[in-house]
Design an enzyme around this catalytic site. Structure first.
Site, PDB file in Angstrom:
ATOM      1  N   ASP A  82       0.855  -1.193   0.000  1.00 58.63           N
ATOM      2  CA  ASP A  82       0.000   0.000   0.000  1.00 58.63           C
ATOM      3  C   ASP A  82       0.898   1.252   0.000  1.00 58.63           C
ATOM      4  OD1 ASP A  82      -2.374   1.504   0.278  1.00 58.63           O
ATOM      5  OD2 ASP A  82      -2.238   1.465   2.479  1.00 58.63           O
ATOM      6  N   HIS A  83       0.600   2.208  -0.836  1.00 57.62           N
ATOM      7  CA  HIS A  83       1.357   3.465  -0.908  1.00 57.62           C
ATOM      8  C   HIS A  83       2.868   3.270  -1.058  1.00 57.62           C
ATOM      9  CE1 HIS A  83      -1.987   6.143  -0.350  1.00 57.62           C
ATOM     10  NE2 HIS A  83      -2.424   5.375   0.627  1.00 57.62           N
ATOM     11  N   HIS A 179      -7.092  10.027   4.765  1.00 62.50           N
ATOM     12  CA  HIS A 179      -6.611   8.973   5.670  1.00 62.50           C
ATOM     13  C   HIS A 179      -6.707   9.463   7.109  1.00 62.50           C
ATOM     14  CE1 HIS A 179      -4.411   8.087   1.852  1.00 62.50           C
ATOM     15  NE2 HIS A 179      -4.786   6.864   2.150  1.00 62.50           N
ATOM     16  N   GLY A 180      -6.865   8.527   8.027  1.00 64.25           N
ATOM     17  CA  GLY A 180      -6.879   8.889   9.446  1.00 64.25           C
ATOM     18  C   GLY A 180      -8.279   9.160   9.951  1.00 64.25           C
ATOM     19  N   GLY A 208      -8.765   5.869   2.369  1.00 64.60           N
ATOM     20  CA  GLY A 208      -9.233   6.697   3.482  1.00 64.60           C
ATOM     21  C   GLY A 208     -10.657   6.377   3.916  1.00 64.60           C
ATOM     22  N   SER A 210     -11.857   4.475   6.563  1.00 60.07           N
ATOM     23  CA  SER A 210     -12.241   4.452   7.983  1.00 60.07           C
ATOM     24  C   SER A 210     -13.012   5.728   8.294  1.00 60.07           C
ATOM     25  CB  SER A 210     -10.990   4.424   8.891  1.00 60.07           C
ATOM     26  OG  SER A 210     -10.283   3.231   8.698  1.00 60.07           O
ATOM     27  N   ASN A 229     -10.217   0.587   0.877  1.00 56.88           N
ATOM     28  CA  ASN A 229      -9.116   0.492   1.847  1.00 56.88           C
ATOM     29  C   ASN A 229      -9.526   0.918   3.254  1.00 56.88           C
ATOM     30  OD1 ASN A 229      -7.583  -0.051  -0.408  1.00 56.88           O
ATOM     31  ND2 ASN A 229      -6.103   1.582  -0.079  1.00 56.88           N
TER      32      ASN A 229
HETATM   33  P1  13P Z   1      -7.911   4.889   6.549  1.00 57.10           P
HETATM   34  O1  13P Z   1      -6.801   4.792   7.537  1.00 57.10           O
HETATM   35  O2  13P Z   1      -8.575   6.218   6.582  1.00 57.10           O
HETATM   36  O3  13P Z   1      -8.869   3.752   6.660  1.00 57.10           O
HETATM   37  O4  13P Z   1      -7.247   4.778   5.103  1.00 57.10           O
HETATM   38  C1  13P Z   1      -6.828   3.534   4.635  1.00 57.10           C
HETATM   39  C2  13P Z   1      -6.121   3.644   3.354  1.00 57.10           C
HETATM   40  O5  13P Z   1      -6.562   4.278   2.429  1.00 57.10           O
HETATM   41  C3  13P Z   1      -4.858   2.910   3.217  1.00 57.10           C
HETATM   42  O6  13P Z   1      -4.265   3.138   1.992  1.00 57.10           O
END
Ligand code: 13P
Length: 283
Positions: A82-83, A179-180, A208, A210, A229
Protein backbone atom coordinates in the site's frame (compact mmCIF):
# COMPACT_ATOMS: atom_id res chain seq x y z
CA UNK A 1 -5.02 -21.88 -1.39
CA UNK A 2 -1.83 -20.10 -2.50
CA UNK A 3 -1.79 -16.30 -2.45
CA UNK A 4 -3.52 -14.84 -5.50
CA UNK A 5 -2.98 -11.53 -7.29
CA UNK A 6 -5.58 -8.76 -7.21
CA UNK A 7 -5.91 -8.81 -11.01
CA UNK A 8 -8.74 -11.31 -11.42
CA UNK A 9 -10.12 -10.56 -7.94
CA UNK A 10 -10.79 -6.92 -8.84
CA UNK A 11 -11.97 -7.70 -12.38
CA UNK A 12 -14.52 -10.12 -10.87
CA UNK A 13 -15.58 -7.41 -8.42
CA UNK A 14 -15.98 -4.92 -11.26
CA UNK A 15 -18.03 -7.36 -13.33
CA UNK A 16 -20.10 -8.37 -10.31
CA UNK A 17 -20.77 -4.83 -9.05
CA UNK A 18 -19.15 -5.30 -5.64
CA UNK A 19 -15.84 -4.33 -4.03
CA UNK A 20 -13.11 -6.25 -2.22
CA UNK A 21 -12.03 -4.87 1.15
CA UNK A 22 -8.32 -4.12 1.50
CA UNK A 23 -7.30 -4.20 5.14
CA UNK A 24 -4.04 -2.82 6.50
CA UNK A 25 -2.35 -5.40 8.72
CA UNK A 26 0.32 -4.46 11.23
CA UNK A 27 1.00 -7.68 13.10
CA UNK A 28 0.39 -11.41 12.93
CA UNK A 29 -2.92 -11.20 14.78
CA UNK A 30 -4.33 -8.72 12.24
CA UNK A 31 -3.31 -11.07 9.42
CA UNK A 32 -5.08 -13.92 11.20
CA UNK A 33 -8.16 -11.76 11.83
CA UNK A 34 -8.56 -10.75 8.16
CA UNK A 35 -8.09 -14.35 7.00
CA UNK A 36 -10.60 -15.69 9.55
CA UNK A 37 -13.14 -13.02 8.57
CA UNK A 38 -12.72 -13.86 4.88
CA UNK A 39 -13.15 -17.56 5.57
CA UNK A 40 -16.28 -17.06 7.63
CA UNK A 41 -17.82 -14.63 5.13
CA UNK A 42 -16.81 -16.69 2.07
CA UNK A 43 -15.24 -13.48 0.80
CA UNK A 44 -12.05 -12.65 -1.09
CA UNK A 45 -9.72 -10.37 0.88
CA UNK A 46 -6.72 -8.15 0.36
CA UNK A 47 -4.18 -7.67 3.13
CA UNK A 48 -1.94 -4.67 2.70
CA UNK A 49 1.08 -3.08 4.34
CA UNK A 50 2.38 0.49 4.13
CA UNK A 51 6.05 1.55 4.00
CA UNK A 52 6.06 2.31 7.76
CA UNK A 53 4.65 -1.15 8.52
CA UNK A 54 7.26 -2.95 6.46
CA UNK A 55 9.91 -0.78 8.09
CA UNK A 56 8.62 -1.85 11.51
CA UNK A 57 9.11 -5.52 10.67
CA UNK A 58 10.09 -6.45 7.13
CA UNK A 59 8.40 -7.13 3.77
CA UNK A 60 9.28 -10.79 4.03
CA UNK A 61 7.83 -11.03 7.54
CA UNK A 62 4.43 -9.80 6.35
CA UNK A 63 4.63 -11.77 3.12
CA UNK A 64 5.22 -15.01 5.03
CA UNK A 65 2.43 -14.28 7.51
CA UNK A 66 0.01 -13.58 4.65
CA UNK A 67 1.19 -16.61 2.68
CA UNK A 68 0.61 -18.92 5.64
CA UNK A 69 -2.82 -17.42 6.29
CA UNK A 70 -3.76 -17.74 2.60
CA UNK A 71 -2.59 -21.35 2.38
CA UNK A 72 -4.68 -22.24 5.41
CA UNK A 73 -7.75 -20.57 3.90
CA UNK A 74 -10.17 -21.79 1.25
CA UNK A 75 -10.90 -18.28 -0.07
CA UNK A 76 -8.64 -16.09 -2.27
CA UNK A 77 -6.30 -13.76 -0.38
CA UNK A 78 -3.79 -11.28 -1.85
CA UNK A 79 -0.90 -9.38 -0.22
CA UNK A 80 -0.57 -5.82 -1.49
CA UNK A 81 2.02 -3.08 -0.98
CA UNK A 82 0.00 0.00 0.00
CA UNK A 83 1.36 3.47 -0.91
CA UNK A 84 4.69 2.17 -2.21
CA UNK A 85 6.73 5.35 -2.03
CA UNK A 86 9.61 4.47 -4.34
CA UNK A 87 10.48 2.32 -7.32
CA UNK A 88 13.01 0.57 -5.08
CA UNK A 89 10.46 -0.44 -2.44
CA UNK A 90 8.06 -1.65 -5.14
CA UNK A 91 10.84 -3.83 -6.58
CA UNK A 92 11.68 -5.26 -3.17
CA UNK A 93 8.02 -6.16 -2.63
CA UNK A 94 7.93 -7.78 -6.07
CA UNK A 95 11.04 -9.83 -5.32
CA UNK A 96 9.72 -10.87 -1.91
CA UNK A 97 6.54 -12.27 -3.47
CA UNK A 98 3.89 -9.57 -2.98
CA UNK A 99 1.00 -10.34 -5.30
CA UNK A 100 -0.15 -6.74 -5.82
CA UNK A 101 1.73 -3.45 -5.70
CA UNK A 102 0.79 0.19 -5.35
CA UNK A 103 3.19 2.87 -6.48
CA UNK A 104 2.10 6.23 -5.14
CA UNK A 105 3.50 9.06 -7.24
CA UNK A 106 0.56 11.33 -6.41
CA UNK A 107 2.83 13.74 -4.56
CA UNK A 108 4.91 14.28 -7.71
CA UNK A 109 4.02 16.21 -10.86
CA UNK A 110 1.61 14.57 -13.32
CA UNK A 111 4.51 13.71 -15.65
CA UNK A 112 6.67 12.23 -12.88
CA UNK A 113 3.70 10.27 -11.55
CA UNK A 114 3.23 8.79 -15.03
CA UNK A 115 6.91 7.96 -15.30
CA UNK A 116 7.32 6.17 -11.97
CA UNK A 117 4.00 4.33 -12.36
CA UNK A 118 4.92 3.22 -15.89
CA UNK A 119 8.32 1.94 -14.68
CA UNK A 120 6.72 -0.12 -11.93
CA UNK A 121 4.16 -1.52 -14.38
CA UNK A 122 6.94 -2.49 -16.80
CA UNK A 123 8.78 -4.29 -14.03
CA UNK A 124 5.75 -6.03 -12.46
CA UNK A 125 3.71 -7.14 -15.46
CA UNK A 126 6.18 -9.75 -16.76
CA UNK A 127 5.63 -11.58 -13.42
CA UNK A 128 1.86 -11.14 -13.65
CA UNK A 129 1.75 -8.78 -10.68
CA UNK A 130 -0.83 -5.99 -11.03
CA UNK A 131 -0.12 -2.37 -10.15
CA UNK A 132 -2.29 0.31 -8.50
CA UNK A 133 -1.44 4.01 -8.75
CA UNK A 134 -3.05 7.21 -7.50
CA UNK A 135 -4.07 10.38 -9.32
CA UNK A 136 -5.13 13.46 -7.40
CA UNK A 137 -4.43 13.42 -3.68
CA UNK A 138 -6.24 11.69 -0.86
CA UNK A 139 -5.88 14.02 2.13
CA UNK A 140 -5.13 13.47 5.80
CA UNK A 141 -2.31 11.63 7.52
CA UNK A 142 -1.17 8.96 5.13
CA UNK A 143 1.04 6.32 6.73
CA UNK A 144 3.46 8.52 8.68
CA UNK A 145 3.21 11.51 6.31
CA UNK A 146 1.00 14.58 6.77
CA UNK A 147 -1.09 15.06 3.61
CA UNK A 148 -1.50 18.84 3.96
CA UNK A 149 -4.48 20.93 2.83
CA UNK A 150 -3.75 20.92 -0.88
CA UNK A 151 -5.58 17.79 -1.97
CA UNK A 152 -6.77 18.14 -5.55
CA UNK A 153 -9.50 15.74 -6.64
CA UNK A 154 -8.96 13.37 -9.55
CA UNK A 155 -9.73 14.98 -12.89
CA UNK A 156 -11.60 12.51 -15.17
CA UNK A 157 -9.88 13.63 -18.38
CA UNK A 158 -6.44 13.40 -16.76
CA UNK A 159 -7.39 9.97 -15.42
CA UNK A 160 -7.93 8.70 -18.98
CA UNK A 161 -4.50 9.94 -20.05
CA UNK A 162 -2.88 8.58 -16.86
CA UNK A 163 -4.33 5.09 -17.30
CA UNK A 164 -3.43 4.99 -20.99
CA UNK A 165 0.15 6.16 -20.49
CA UNK A 166 0.95 4.03 -17.44
CA UNK A 167 -0.80 0.72 -18.20
CA UNK A 168 -1.82 0.39 -14.53
CA UNK A 169 -4.35 -2.22 -13.42
CA UNK A 170 -6.31 -0.16 -10.89
CA UNK A 171 -6.64 3.53 -10.08
CA UNK A 172 -6.93 5.14 -6.63
CA UNK A 173 -9.14 8.21 -6.94
CA UNK A 174 -9.30 11.37 -4.84
CA UNK A 175 -12.96 12.30 -4.33
CA UNK A 176 -12.90 13.81 -0.85
CA UNK A 177 -11.77 11.00 1.44
CA UNK A 178 -8.79 11.41 3.77
CA UNK A 179 -6.61 8.97 5.67
CA UNK A 180 -6.88 8.89 9.45
CA UNK A 181 -9.66 10.16 11.71
CA UNK A 182 -12.19 12.61 10.19
CA UNK A 183 -12.98 15.82 12.07
CA UNK A 184 -16.55 15.99 10.73
CA UNK A 185 -18.58 13.81 8.39
CA UNK A 186 -16.68 13.40 5.12
CA UNK A 187 -18.39 14.85 2.03
CA UNK A 188 -17.58 12.79 -1.03
CA UNK A 189 -17.88 13.97 -4.62
CA UNK A 190 -19.70 10.85 -5.84
CA UNK A 191 -20.70 12.50 -9.12
CA UNK A 192 -17.03 12.91 -9.93
CA UNK A 193 -16.61 9.19 -9.22
CA UNK A 194 -19.35 8.40 -11.75
CA UNK A 195 -17.66 10.68 -14.29
CA UNK A 196 -14.36 8.84 -13.82
CA UNK A 197 -16.11 5.47 -14.08
CA UNK A 198 -17.66 6.50 -17.39
CA UNK A 199 -14.29 7.18 -19.02
CA UNK A 200 -11.91 4.77 -17.25
CA UNK A 201 -12.54 1.04 -17.47
CA UNK A 202 -10.07 -0.38 -14.92
CA UNK A 203 -11.04 -1.08 -11.27
CA UNK A 204 -11.23 2.07 -9.11
CA UNK A 205 -9.95 2.20 -5.52
CA UNK A 206 -11.26 4.16 -2.54
CA UNK A 207 -8.65 5.20 0.04
CA UNK A 208 -9.23 6.70 3.48
CA UNK A 209 -12.41 4.74 4.18
CA UNK A 210 -12.24 4.45 7.98
CA UNK A 211 -14.94 6.79 9.30
CA UNK A 212 -16.82 7.02 5.98
CA UNK A 213 -20.47 6.07 6.67
CA UNK A 214 -21.36 2.59 5.38
CA UNK A 215 -24.19 4.00 3.23
CA UNK A 216 -21.68 6.29 1.47
CA UNK A 217 -19.29 3.40 0.86
CA UNK A 218 -22.16 1.34 -0.61
CA UNK A 219 -23.00 4.28 -2.89
CA UNK A 220 -19.36 4.48 -4.04
CA UNK A 221 -19.35 0.74 -4.77
CA UNK A 222 -22.54 1.20 -6.81
CA UNK A 223 -20.78 3.95 -8.77
CA UNK A 224 -17.75 1.85 -9.61
CA UNK A 225 -15.38 1.42 -6.65
CA UNK A 226 -13.94 -2.15 -6.68
CA UNK A 227 -11.38 -1.97 -3.84
CA UNK A 228 -12.04 -0.28 -0.49
CA UNK A 229 -9.12 0.49 1.85
CA UNK A 230 -9.51 0.37 5.63
CA UNK A 231 -6.60 1.03 8.00
CA UNK A 232 -7.22 3.40 10.93
CA UNK A 233 -10.33 1.56 12.13
CA UNK A 234 -8.41 -1.72 12.34
CA UNK A 235 -5.90 -0.04 14.63
CA UNK A 236 -8.74 1.27 16.76
CA UNK A 237 -10.42 -2.15 16.90
CA UNK A 238 -7.20 -3.94 17.83
CA UNK A 239 -6.38 -1.41 20.53
CA UNK A 240 -9.91 -1.65 21.93
CA UNK A 241 -9.52 -5.42 22.35
CA UNK A 242 -6.10 -5.16 23.97
CA UNK A 243 -7.06 -2.40 26.39
CA UNK A 244 -10.28 -4.14 27.43
CA UNK A 245 -8.22 -7.09 28.70
CA UNK A 246 -5.54 -4.92 30.32
CA UNK A 247 -8.08 -2.62 31.96
CA UNK A 248 -10.02 -5.55 33.38
CA UNK A 249 -6.88 -7.42 34.46
CA UNK A 250 -3.91 -5.06 34.77
CA UNK A 251 -1.75 -7.93 35.98
CA UNK A 252 -2.02 -9.80 32.66
CA UNK A 253 1.48 -10.55 31.38
CA UNK A 254 0.70 -13.03 28.62
CA UNK A 255 0.61 -11.17 25.27
CA UNK A 256 -1.44 -14.02 23.80
CA UNK A 257 -4.31 -13.08 26.11
CA UNK A 258 -4.62 -9.43 25.11
CA UNK A 259 -3.56 -9.92 21.50
CA UNK A 260 -6.30 -12.54 21.07
CA UNK A 261 -8.84 -9.95 22.22
CA UNK A 262 -7.43 -7.46 19.69
CA UNK A 263 -7.66 -10.12 17.00
CA UNK A 264 -11.32 -10.81 17.83
CA UNK A 265 -12.21 -7.12 17.54
CA UNK A 266 -10.45 -6.78 14.18
CA UNK A 267 -12.19 -9.90 12.86
CA UNK A 268 -15.61 -8.54 13.86
CA UNK A 269 -14.87 -5.21 12.18
CA UNK A 270 -13.58 -6.79 8.97
CA UNK A 271 -16.56 -9.15 8.70
CA UNK A 272 -18.94 -6.20 8.86
CA UNK A 273 -16.99 -4.22 6.25
CA UNK A 274 -17.02 -7.22 3.88
CA UNK A 275 -20.78 -6.97 4.05
CA UNK A 276 -20.62 -3.22 3.25
CA UNK A 277 -18.36 -3.95 0.25
CA UNK A 278 -20.79 -6.58 -1.00
CA UNK A 279 -18.11 -9.30 -1.16
CA UNK A 280 -19.80 -11.76 1.22
CA UNK A 281 -20.37 -15.09 -0.54
CA UNK A 282 -18.26 -14.08 -3.55
CA UNK A 283 -15.48 -16.61 -2.85
P1 13P B 1 -7.91 4.89 6.55
O1 13P B 1 -6.80 4.79 7.54
O2 13P B 1 -8.58 6.22 6.58
O3 13P B 1 -8.87 3.75 6.66
O4 13P B 1 -7.25 4.78 5.10
C1 13P B 1 -6.83 3.53 4.64
C2 13P B 1 -6.12 3.64 3.35
O5 13P B 1 -6.56 4.28 2.43
C3 13P B 1 -4.86 2.91 3.22
O6 13P B 1 -4.27 3.14 1.99
Amino acid sequence: MPLVTTKQMLRDAQDGGYAVGAFNVENMEMVQAVAAAAEEQHSPAIMQTTPSTVKYADLKFFYENARTAAENASVPIAIHLDHGNSFDLAMRALRDGYTSIMIDGSHDSFEDNIEVSRSVVNACHPSGVPVEAELGKVGGKEDDLEGGDDNPYTDPAQAVEFVEKTGIDSLAVAIGTAHGIYKGEPKLDVDRLSEIRKVVDIPLVLHGTSGVPDATVRECVKRGICKVNYATDLRIAFTKGVTSVLNANPDTIDPKKYNAAGRDEVKKYVMQKMDVCGSVGKA
